[in-house]
Design a protein around this motif. Structure first.
Motif, PDB file in Angstrom:
ATOM      1  N   TYR A 188      -9.927  22.321  -2.403  1.00  0.00           N
ATOM      2  CA  TYR A 188      -8.898  22.081  -1.394  1.00  0.00           C
ATOM      3  C   TYR A 188      -7.590  22.741  -1.832  1.00  0.00           C
ATOM      4  N   PRO A 189      -7.466  24.040  -1.620  1.00  0.00           N
ATOM      5  CA  PRO A 189      -6.295  24.773  -2.122  1.00  0.00           C
ATOM      6  C   PRO A 189      -5.056  24.667  -1.241  1.00  0.00           C
ATOM      7  N   ASN A 246     -12.339  14.704   4.862  1.00  0.00           N
ATOM      8  CA  ASN A 246     -11.856  14.357   6.199  1.00  0.00           C
ATOM      9  C   ASN A 246     -10.400  14.734   6.402  1.00  0.00           C
ATOM     10  N   VAL A 247      -9.574  14.482   5.376  1.00  0.00           N
ATOM     11  CA  VAL A 247      -8.161  14.828   5.551  1.00  0.00           C
ATOM     12  C   VAL A 247      -7.986  16.343   5.519  1.00  0.00           C
ATOM     13  N   ASN A 248      -8.771  17.030   4.712  1.00  0.00           N
ATOM     14  CA  ASN A 248      -8.690  18.486   4.665  1.00  0.00           C
ATOM     15  C   ASN A 248      -9.129  19.111   5.994  1.00  0.00           C
ATOM     16  N   ASP A 249     -10.151  18.497   6.620  1.00  0.00           N
ATOM     17  CA  ASP A 249     -10.666  19.008   7.900  1.00  0.00           C
ATOM     18  C   ASP A 249      -9.883  18.458   9.087  1.00  0.00           C
ATOM     19  N   LYS A 250      -8.859  17.668   8.807  1.00  0.00           N
ATOM     20  CA  LYS A 250      -8.005  17.058   9.839  1.00  0.00           C
ATOM     21  C   LYS A 250      -8.777  16.098  10.737  1.00  0.00           C
ATOM     22  N   VAL A 251      -9.831  15.519  10.165  1.00  0.00           N
ATOM     23  CA  VAL A 251     -10.558  14.452  10.844  1.00  0.00           C
ATOM     24  C   VAL A 251      -9.823  13.132  10.652  1.00  0.00           C
ATOM     25  N   PRO A 299      -1.684  24.034   0.012  1.00  0.00           N
ATOM     26  CA  PRO A 299      -0.508  23.524  -0.706  1.00  0.00           C
ATOM     27  C   PRO A 299       0.118  22.300  -0.047  1.00  0.00           C
ATOM     28  N   ASN A 300      -0.257  22.022   1.194  1.00  0.00           N
ATOM     29  CA  ASN A 300       0.267  20.843   1.878  1.00  0.00           C
ATOM     30  C   ASN A 300      -0.516  19.575   1.561  1.00  0.00           C
ATOM     31  N   MET A 301      -1.606  19.702   0.811  1.00  0.00           N
ATOM     32  CA  MET A 301      -2.355  18.512   0.405  1.00  0.00           C
ATOM     33  C   MET A 301      -1.495  17.718  -0.570  1.00  0.00           C
ATOM     34  N   THR A 302      -1.052  16.558  -0.129  1.00  0.00           N
ATOM     35  CA  THR A 302      -0.058  15.782  -0.874  1.00  0.00           C
ATOM     36  C   THR A 302      -0.653  14.480  -1.373  1.00  0.00           C
ATOM     37  N   ASP A 303      -0.412  14.178  -2.640  1.00  0.00           N
ATOM     38  CA  ASP A 303      -0.946  12.991  -3.306  1.00  0.00           C
ATOM     39  C   ASP A 303       0.089  11.884  -3.312  1.00  0.00           C
ATOM     40  N   HIS A 304      -0.308  10.693  -2.832  1.00  0.00           N
ATOM     41  CA  HIS A 304       0.547   9.507  -2.876  1.00  0.00           C
ATOM     42  C   HIS A 304      -0.192   8.445  -3.686  1.00  0.00           C
ATOM     43  N   ILE A 305       0.273   8.154  -4.892  1.00  0.00           N
ATOM     44  CA  ILE A 305      -0.380   7.154  -5.736  1.00  0.00           C
ATOM     45  C   ILE A 305       0.102   5.767  -5.313  1.00  0.00           C
ATOM     46  N   ILE A 306      -0.842   4.904  -4.990  1.00  0.00           N
ATOM     47  CA  ILE A 306      -0.523   3.589  -4.431  1.00  0.00           C
ATOM     48  C   ILE A 306      -0.568   2.486  -5.482  1.00  0.00           C
ATOM     49  N   CYS A 307      -1.601   2.492  -6.327  1.00  0.00           N
ATOM     50  CA  CYS A 307      -1.773   1.434  -7.326  1.00  0.00           C
ATOM     51  C   CYS A 307      -2.904   1.866  -8.257  1.00  0.00           C
ATOM     52  N   VAL A 308      -3.332   0.957  -9.098  1.00  0.00           N
ATOM     53  CA  VAL A 308      -4.465   1.190  -9.993  1.00  0.00           C
ATOM     54  C   VAL A 308      -5.601   0.245  -9.597  1.00  0.00           C
ATOM     55  N   PHE A 357     -12.555   2.013 -17.581  1.00  0.00           N
ATOM     56  CA  PHE A 357     -13.174   2.093 -16.259  1.00  0.00           C
ATOM     57  C   PHE A 357     -12.174   1.662 -15.192  1.00  0.00           C
ATOM     58  N   TRP A 358     -11.349   2.615 -14.786  1.00  0.00           N
ATOM     59  CA  TRP A 358     -10.308   2.359 -13.785  1.00  0.00           C
ATOM     60  C   TRP A 358      -9.873   3.703 -13.211  1.00  0.00           C
ATOM     61  N   SER A 359      -9.115   3.638 -12.143  1.00  0.00           N
ATOM     62  CA  SER A 359      -8.569   4.884 -11.591  1.00  0.00           C
ATOM     63  C   SER A 359      -7.293   4.589 -10.822  1.00  0.00           C
ATOM     64  N   TYR A 360      -6.460   5.624 -10.700  1.00  0.00           N
ATOM     65  CA  TYR A 360      -5.344   5.538  -9.770  1.00  0.00           C
ATOM     66  C   TYR A 360      -5.917   5.599  -8.364  1.00  0.00           C
ATOM     67  N   GLU A 361      -5.320   4.859  -7.458  1.00  0.00           N
ATOM     68  CA  GLU A 361      -5.735   4.917  -6.061  1.00  0.00           C
ATOM     69  C   GLU A 361      -4.765   5.808  -5.293  1.00  0.00           C
ATOM     70  N   HIS A 362      -5.320   6.838  -4.674  1.00  0.00           N
ATOM     71  CA  HIS A 362      -4.526   7.866  -4.005  1.00  0.00           C
ATOM     72  C   HIS A 362      -4.687   7.773  -2.496  1.00  0.00           C
ATOM     73  N   MET A 363      -3.623   8.146  -1.790  1.00  0.00           N
ATOM     74  CA  MET A 363      -3.708   8.419  -0.364  1.00  0.00           C
ATOM     75  C   MET A 363      -3.262   9.871  -0.180  1.00  0.00           C
ATOM     76  N   TYR A 364      -4.199  10.721   0.229  1.00  0.00           N
ATOM     77  CA  TYR A 364      -3.890  12.142   0.407  1.00  0.00           C
ATOM     78  C   TYR A 364      -3.581  12.439   1.874  1.00  0.00           C
ATOM     79  N   THR A 365      -2.585  13.292   2.073  1.00  0.00           N
ATOM     80  CA  THR A 365      -2.230  13.742   3.413  1.00  0.00           C
ATOM     81  C   THR A 365      -2.040  15.255   3.410  1.00  0.00           C
ATOM     82  N   LEU A 366      -2.127  15.849   4.588  1.00  0.00           N
ATOM     83  CA  LEU A 366      -1.762  17.251   4.743  1.00  0.00           C
ATOM     84  C   LEU A 366      -0.328  17.293   5.268  1.00  0.00           C
ATOM     85  N   GLY A 367       0.610  16.964   4.375  1.00  0.00           N
ATOM     86  CA  GLY A 367       1.996  16.814   4.808  1.00  0.00           C
ATOM     87  C   GLY A 367       2.187  15.422   5.385  1.00  0.00           C
TER      88      GLY A 367
END
Length: 331
Positions: free
Chosen positions: A113-114, A93-98, A116-125, A253-263
């Motif tokens: 998703y190549p 959805n973020v890649n398609d700008k939905v 380069p503006n796809m930006t990773d923001h790690i929020i928590c675990v 059994f855990w993961s980083y929680e990400h918020m991805y943006t296109l810039g």
């Protein structure tokens, strides 16, 4: 915020110094300048407006729901819509700008998703847990047993496990769009897929909880933040998720929680992302059973060779970690 792009904070303007014993006119001008500054700050807050669309990980959704509600309360002219759908849906959805933000339990696949503006923001675990129907008496399952239950079907009855009674096992399977499923597959099933059980049509954590709670013999998995008293938890290899067991590598059994943006160069998007890692929202994260980035120690493999750990290098360490030691499978 742990992001692959640096963010520049707003610098506050220092109050003007004045001499004790100055003229009344100077004092008046000084007080007037303070009042003008305060009015300007209020105006800035009032002027923040617009809409944000967020979708993806249902594991992160409880925290984002809380944060969005509080942010809109502070900024009445802002509207934020939060939807689930699963991590892979959020990334698409973020890649398609939905969506403006794509929530994800997994790192983005640059082959898919190549941009380069796809930006990773790690929020928590987010710690994840195995859940079972409340009648189940088993306290812990090994990774091998989980593979035999969910992948190859060698274990089909709870009486095949120490402490279990004679009752068929009914696995509840999350859909392929689920980042939690991708994490479970990689770190618990050793890359194997879930081949037995009842598949859900949509990635909805509450639906998993409700299905396990109402299906005798059922087993599934969810984010710890979504745990309800209607189900029981089962340890993995006798370990439960804590900041310590995760940091020590004993609970996987855990993961980083990400918020991805296109810039993230709009004022609204920038401020909301900063709000997600503010002390107030990080406290909410802790209260909701997430683990904050302050609580967890990055795995040793996450630190670059010969690089001593410090907070300022955390974003770089996590970036290295994402590429080397905790890269998700997209097969």
């Amino acid at each position: 915020m742990l992001s692959k792009k640096a963010h520049t904070g707003r610098h506050s303007t220092g109050a003007r110094k004045f001499m004790m014993g100055g003229t009344s006119l100077f004092l008046f001008l000084f007080l007037a300048s303070l009042l003008t500054g305060c009015a300007g700050n209020t105006q800035d807050s009032q002027d923040l407006s617009g809409k944000l669309s967020i979708s993806g990980s249902t594991a992160l959704k409880p925290l984002v729901d809380v944060a969005a509600k509080e942010f809109m309360h502070q900024h009445p002219q802002v509207t934020i819509k939060v939807a689930g759908g699963g991590s892979k849906t959020g990334l698409k959805n973020v890649n398609d700008k939905v969506s403006d933000i794509g929530n994800s339990d997994i790192y983005v696949d640059p082959a898919l998703y190549p941009d380069p503006n796809m930006t990773d923001h790690i929020i928590c675990v987010a710690p994840f847990v195995m859940i079972v129907h409340p009648d189940i008496t088993v306290k812990s399952l090994s990774k091998e047993q989980l593979i035999d239950i969910l992948s190859n079907g060698k274990i089909t009855n709870w009486n095949q496990i120490e402490g279990g009674k004679d009752q068929p096992i009914h696995p509840i399977v999350r859909p392929a769009t689920s980042g939690t499923r991708a994490t479970f597959r990689k770190y618990i099933l050793g890359g194997a897929d879930e081949l037995v059980g009842t598949p859900l049509n949509a990635d909805d954590t509450d639906a998993v909880v409700n299905k396990v709670a109402t299906t005798p013999g059922a087993i599934g998995y969810i984010g710890l933040s979504a745990l309800k008293p209607t189900v029981k938890t089962v340890a993995i290899d006798n370990y439960t998720p804590t900041a310590q067991t995760i940091s020590d590598g004993k609970y996987n059994f855990w993961s980083y929680e990400h918020m991805y943006t296109l810039g993230d160069n709009t004022p609204l998007l920038t401020q909301f992302l900063a709000f997600m890692t503010s002390p107030a929202i990080q406290k909410k994260a802790h209260d909701l059973s997430y683990i904050t980035t302050e609580e967890i120690k990055p795995p040793k493999a996450a630190i670059l060779p010969e690089q001593p750990f410090n907070r300022s290098s955390l974003a770089l360490s996590f970036s290295h970690e994402s590429e080397v030691t905790r890269r998700e499978s997209y097969n």
